[in-house]
Design an enzyme around this catalytic site. Sequence first.
Site, PDB file in Angstrom:
ATOM      1  N   PRO A  88      27.744  50.592   8.687  1.00 10.80           N
ATOM      2  CG  PRO A  88      28.982  52.536   8.374  1.00 10.80           C
ATOM      3  CD  PRO A  88      28.907  51.297   9.227  1.00 10.80           C
ATOM      4  CB  CYS A  89      24.195  48.994   4.501  1.00  8.63           C
ATOM      5  SG  CYS A  89      23.396  50.420   3.718  1.00  8.63           S
ATOM      6  CD  GLN A  90      27.099  53.715   3.200  1.00  4.26           C
ATOM      7  OE1 GLN A  90      27.330  52.917   4.108  1.00  4.26           O
ATOM      8  NE2 GLN A  90      26.690  54.943   3.432  1.00  4.26           N
ATOM      9  CG  PHE A  92      27.689  44.663   3.032  1.00 10.04           C
ATOM     10  CD1 PHE A  92      28.807  43.865   2.874  1.00 10.04           C
ATOM     11  CD2 PHE A  92      27.571  45.405   4.193  1.00 10.04           C
ATOM     12  CE1 PHE A  92      29.783  43.809   3.854  1.00 10.04           C
ATOM     13  CE2 PHE A  92      28.539  45.346   5.176  1.00 10.04           C
ATOM     14  CZ  PHE A  92      29.649  44.543   5.011  1.00 10.04           C
TER      15      PHE A  92
END
Length: 357
Positions: A88-90, A92
Amino acid sequence: MWCVTRRDHSQVAAIDLFCGAGGLSFGLLSAGVDVVAGFDVDSACRYPFEANISGAVFLEHDVRALSADDLNDLWPQGAIRALAGCAPCQPFSPYRRGARRFNDEKWPLLREFTRLVRDTRPEFVTTENVPPLASTSVFREFVRVLEDLGYSIDSRSRSCLDYGLPQSRRRLVLVASLLGEIAIPEGPLRGLPPNTVGDTIRVLPPIAAGGADEDDPLHRSRNLESINLQRIQASAPGGTWLDWPEELRSPCHRRSSGRSFKNVYARMEWEKPSPTLTTHFHNFGTGRFGHPEQDRAISVREAAMLQGFPRDYLFVEPGKKVRFTTLGRLIGNAVPPPLGQAIGEAMLDQAKANGHG
């Protein structure tokens, strides 16, 4: 551990960690990669993953509890193994203004992926995320481990427009191989006019705010309050809330601190790509998510198509309710399938160069 029948196999077979609704897996499958399994802790991912990724099994399981034996039991005998880990990119994401990124519980997930790569040493490894990840210590640590294990690595930021996505979205892509030099293919539209909103969603029938297409439950738009209906009626494609009469403007936009936020309460343009879709694409007020000419936010189906999913991609089991928040999360967080296809083609090209296929 898993009730999965292992198959004899001599081609590239992939396991997709953090598989979500199957965007990366669908792209890999479209390239010719055999996707055998997807992992995610979100139960809402099960139906879209299994309904669209032919032959693959969805496993609702925390990656932190996986072992090398778990993965080795899933790869078919004789396969060239690929492991995808688009965490999950949250933690960054540049859209998380003011968030304490380094305290996010999702931060260690890339390290869990690193652990599984180290313990299984698949022939191919890939990950995809937001470009700011490249400057973090956790990503540099991941690359160092791959280098120490003998992988050839290509890692760079790519514009998804180059791969045919009708959306201004940049992603950090990494591919790594134990079979020799590997490179992320350049997109077929690099240097050419990009696909646009009009190219992609103009074919869909018109609907009203709060309405849906009777033939496609996902072509459904969220209802608008009276004030927001007036606002979108006063909005021009490509314009901003500065075009509105003063009485329609939000109090925060009247303050000097809010005047720089012009890409909210705004319409897309037919002849341009869409902006980057977030998980809140169904809310007119959270971005440039207004339909170019209809007085509503874009529909769930329109968002999925702008994210690179085909028009017939299945997200909701027949007869089940379409939930905007759930589908916003699944679609907004998805790896665009055209990018996944390019990654799969890189793997297959490398496998063929080594006499496989």
